[in-house]
Design a protein around this motif. Structure first.
Motif, PDB file in Angstrom:
ATOM      1  N   LYS A 115       0.807  -1.210   0.000  1.00 32.92           N
ATOM      2  CA  LYS A 115       0.000   0.000   0.000  1.00 32.92           C
ATOM      3  C   LYS A 115       0.843   1.264   0.000  1.00 32.92           C
ATOM      4  CE  LYS A 115      -3.879  -2.170   2.410  1.00 32.92           C
ATOM      5  NZ  LYS A 115      -4.794  -2.085   3.582  1.00 32.92           N
ATOM      6  N   ASP A 116       2.140   1.103   0.086  1.00 41.21           N
ATOM      7  CA  ASP A 116       3.018   2.275   0.075  1.00 41.21           C
ATOM      8  C   ASP A 116       3.210   2.718  -1.366  1.00 41.21           C
ATOM      9  OD1 ASP A 116       5.155   4.119   0.222  1.00 41.21           O
ATOM     10  OD2 ASP A 116       5.800   3.218   2.099  1.00 41.21           O
ATOM     11  N   PRO A 117       2.727   3.897  -1.750  1.00 43.61           N
ATOM     12  CA  PRO A 117       2.837   4.291  -3.168  1.00 43.61           C
ATOM     13  C   PRO A 117       4.265   4.527  -3.610  1.00 43.61           C
ATOM     14  CG  PRO A 117       1.991   6.093  -1.845  1.00 43.61           C
ATOM     15  CD  PRO A 117       2.035   4.906  -0.952  1.00 43.61           C
ATOM     16  N   PHE A 118       5.090   5.041  -2.715  1.00 42.13           N
ATOM     17  CA  PHE A 118       6.468   5.334  -3.115  1.00 42.13           C
ATOM     18  C   PHE A 118       7.257   4.055  -3.360  1.00 42.13           C
ATOM     19  CE2 PHE A 118      10.926   6.172  -1.991  1.00 42.13           C
ATOM     20  CZ  PHE A 118      11.215   7.166  -2.898  1.00 42.13           C
ATOM     21  N   LEU A 119       7.165   3.088  -2.412  1.00 43.96           N
ATOM     22  CA  LEU A 119       7.903   1.845  -2.581  1.00 43.96           C
ATOM     23  C   LEU A 119       7.357   1.025  -3.746  1.00 43.96           C
ATOM     24  CD1 LEU A 119       8.435   0.743   1.135  1.00 43.96           C
ATOM     25  CD2 LEU A 119      10.010   1.931  -0.372  1.00 43.96           C
ATOM     26  N   SER A 120       6.056   1.041  -3.967  1.00 43.22           N
ATOM     27  CA  SER A 120       5.481   0.311  -5.088  1.00 43.22           C
ATOM     28  C   SER A 120       5.963   0.871  -6.415  1.00 43.22           C
ATOM     29  CB  SER A 120       3.953   0.353  -5.006  1.00 43.22           C
ATOM     30  OG  SER A 120       3.505  -0.214  -3.795  1.00 43.22           O
ATOM     31  N   LYS A 121       5.968   2.195  -6.508  1.00 44.51           N
ATOM     32  CA  LYS A 121       6.457   2.814  -7.748  1.00 44.51           C
ATOM     33  C   LYS A 121       7.937   2.538  -7.948  1.00 44.51           C
ATOM     34  CE  LYS A 121       6.167   5.692 -11.266  1.00 44.51           C
ATOM     35  NZ  LYS A 121       5.353   5.402 -12.460  1.00 44.51           N
ATOM     36  N   LEU A 122       8.701   2.582  -6.876  1.00 47.08           N
ATOM     37  CA  LEU A 122      10.138   2.338  -6.977  1.00 47.08           C
ATOM     38  C   LEU A 122      10.418   0.889  -7.378  1.00 47.08           C
ATOM     39  CD1 LEU A 122      12.730   3.969  -6.492  1.00 47.08           C
ATOM     40  CD2 LEU A 122      12.813   3.003  -4.208  1.00 47.08           C
ATOM     41  N   ALA A 123       9.648  -0.060  -6.855  1.00 49.15           N
ATOM     42  CA  ALA A 123       9.842  -1.455  -7.230  1.00 49.15           C
ATOM     43  C   ALA A 123       9.457  -1.704  -8.674  1.00 49.15           C
ATOM     44  CB  ALA A 123       9.026  -2.345  -6.294  1.00 49.15           C
ATOM     45  N   ALA A 124       8.386  -1.027  -9.149  1.00 52.20           N
ATOM     46  CA  ALA A 124       7.985  -1.200 -10.545  1.00 52.20           C
ATOM     47  C   ALA A 124       9.034  -0.652 -11.500  1.00 52.20           C
ATOM     48  CB  ALA A 124       6.638  -0.507 -10.771  1.00 52.20           C
ATOM     49  N   VAL A 125       9.621   0.485 -11.176  1.00 55.66           N
ATOM     50  CA  VAL A 125      10.670   1.054 -12.028  1.00 55.66           C
ATOM     51  C   VAL A 125      11.906   0.170 -12.021  1.00 55.66           C
ATOM     52  CG1 VAL A 125      12.215   3.035 -12.299  1.00 55.66           C
ATOM     53  CG2 VAL A 125       9.810   3.397 -11.767  1.00 55.66           C
ATOM     54  N   ALA A 126      12.258  -0.390 -10.862  1.00 54.82           N
ATOM     55  CA  ALA A 126      13.424  -1.261 -10.789  1.00 54.82           C
ATOM     56  C   ALA A 126      13.222  -2.547 -11.572  1.00 54.82           C
ATOM     57  CB  ALA A 126      13.727  -1.587  -9.331  1.00 54.82           C
ATOM     58  N   ALA A 127      11.990  -3.055 -11.641  1.00 58.04           N
ATOM     59  CA  ALA A 127      11.732  -4.288 -12.380  1.00 58.04           C
ATOM     60  C   ALA A 127      11.668  -4.063 -13.881  1.00 58.04           C
ATOM     61  CB  ALA A 127      10.430  -4.919 -11.880  1.00 58.04           C
ATOM     62  N   ASN A 128      11.065  -2.948 -14.314  1.00 57.80           N
ATOM     63  CA  ASN A 128      10.871  -2.713 -15.747  1.00 57.80           C
ATOM     64  C   ASN A 128      12.074  -2.049 -16.399  1.00 57.80           C
ATOM     65  OD1 ASN A 128       8.288  -3.784 -15.480  1.00 57.80           O
ATOM     66  ND2 ASN A 128       7.387  -1.768 -15.009  1.00 57.80           N
ATOM     67  N   SER A 129      12.590  -1.010 -15.816  1.00 55.97           N
ATOM     68  CA  SER A 129      13.715  -0.288 -16.423  1.00 55.97           C
ATOM     69  C   SER A 129      14.702   0.076 -15.334  1.00 55.97           C
ATOM     70  CB  SER A 129      13.215   0.970 -17.140  1.00 55.97           C
ATOM     71  OG  SER A 129      12.444   1.766 -16.266  1.00 55.97           O
ATOM     72  N   PRO A 130      15.570  -0.856 -14.960  1.00 54.16           N
ATOM     73  CA  PRO A 130      16.523  -0.568 -13.874  1.00 54.16           C
ATOM     74  C   PRO A 130      17.557   0.469 -14.241  1.00 54.16           C
ATOM     75  CG  PRO A 130      16.995  -2.683 -14.859  1.00 54.16           C
ATOM     76  CD  PRO A 130      15.701  -2.239 -15.447  1.00 54.16           C
ATOM     77  N   GLU A 131      17.717   0.763 -15.547  1.00 59.27           N
ATOM     78  CA  GLU A 131      18.721   1.761 -15.919  1.00 59.27           C
ATOM     79  C   GLU A 131      18.365   3.143 -15.384  1.00 59.27           C
ATOM     80  OE1 GLU A 131      15.642   1.342 -19.078  1.00 59.27           O
ATOM     81  OE2 GLU A 131      16.993  -0.021 -18.024  1.00 59.27           O
TER      82      GLU A 131
END
Length: 326
Positions: free
Chosen positions: A52-68
């Motif tokens: 439910k944490d929006p910041f951590l969820s967004k950060l995990a999605a960015v790390a999985a899709n485009s880690p660059e």
């Protein structure tokens, strides 16, 4: 620091002509890093992420899709770390929501309170709770000038619990000019000054108590007031001529103190001078009779205490005669 990435298995078809020792070293290094990363990921447990944490969820999605985007970050950035990943970054709570009020009347203030003299100053209260040494005089005069600058029409409340320029054992700790400095500042102010004796008002402190606005001078029921002659500071190894100069200055301060007390208590100079020959202690009732204060701060007991017969009258009614009055 080198970063090892886990790569998918690839079938290498390298010609024997281009196969050399340098390429073999690079391939072995990639394989070793992959195996070390696999062992570390198997042994070190990852902390759970709050979905439910929006910041951590967004950060995990960015790390999985485009880690660059996380690895190849610009060196100089004007934004806080990782907040540029959001299209419209929002804080979890605005400062107005976190700190709903700056008042200290709430049971749980939102911020640490300031020091106690600042809180009293916010209520237009100047508290003198120490002997009149230079540091105390500096603070009191500054507070008086500040309160007049804030509002020249609102009254100032001065609470006094001081032994003046001496300690409770009679030792001199400050010059008489410390009390005169506060007195002159009080006389220059446009505000009404309500003085209240809450413990002891001795010497110069008694003068400050009597110097309040007429009709606004108060005293607690069990407070004490006392007037006494100024004392000469320790002379040490001074020459006789210097000791004489100090004695003359003490006499001058005594005469000034007598004149000011006579002015504010509405007594004659001779009356004040006679009672000041020795330390003259006054309780709240005697201080009122002498003119130092105007009212005793009883809590609903004015009529009861007014009907009480004074001790002298009790002695007269009992037929007790004082042989040698002290």
């Amino acid at each position: 620091m080198a970063t090892c990435f886990r790569a998918l298995p690839i079938n290498y078809s390298i010609p024997s002509s281009t196969f050399n020792s340098q390429s073999l070293k690079r391939r072995n290094l990639r394989i070793n890093c992959s195996s070390i990363d696999a062992r570390n990921s198997a042994k070190i447990p990852m902390p759970p992420i709050n979905p439910k944490d929006p910041f951590l969820s967004k950060l995990a999605a960015v790390a999985a899709n485009s880690p660059e985007k996380l690895l190849e970050r610009p060196v100089s950035s004007n934004t806080l770390p990782y907040l540029d990943l959001f299209d419209s970054s929002q804080l979890m709570a605005t400062p107005a929501q976190v700190e709903r009020s700056v008042s200290y009347n709430e049971h749980r203030p939102r911020k640490p309170p300031p020091d106690l003299p600042s809180l009293l100053l916010h209520g237009r209260i100047v508290y003198i709770g120490m002997p009149l040494v230079p540091a105390v005089t500096e603070l009191v005069v500054a507070e008086l000038m500040y309160l007049q600058w804030m509002d020249p029409k609102q009254p100032i409340y001065m609470y006094i619990n001081s032994t003046g320029t001496t300690r409770d054992d009679g030792e001199t700790v400050g010059m008489e000019t410390e009390g005169f400095a506060i007195y002159d500042s009080m006389m220059q102010l446009k505000n009404e000054i309500h003085t209240v004796a809450v413990g002891a008002a001795i010497g110069q402190a008694c003068l400050l108590l009597a110097a309040g606005t007429k009709g606004k001078r108060f005293m607690m029921p069990h407070a004490k007031a006392m007037i006494q002659q100024p004392k000469v500071p320790s002379s040490g190894l001074m020459p006789a001529s210097d000791v004489l100069i100090r004695a003359k200055e003490a006499i001058t301060n005594r005469d000034t103190l007598i004149e000011l007390l006579a002015k504010h208590t509405e007594n004659s100079v001779e009356t004040v001078a006679n009672v000041m020959k020795r330390p003259f202690y006054m309780d709240s009732r005697r201080a009122k009779d002498f003119g130092v204060i105007d009212k005793i701060l009883w809590r609903g007991q004015e009529k009861i205490m007014a009907d009480v017969v004074p001790p002298e009258e009790w002695d007269r009614m009992a037929g007790i005669k004082i042989a040698d009055p002290f």
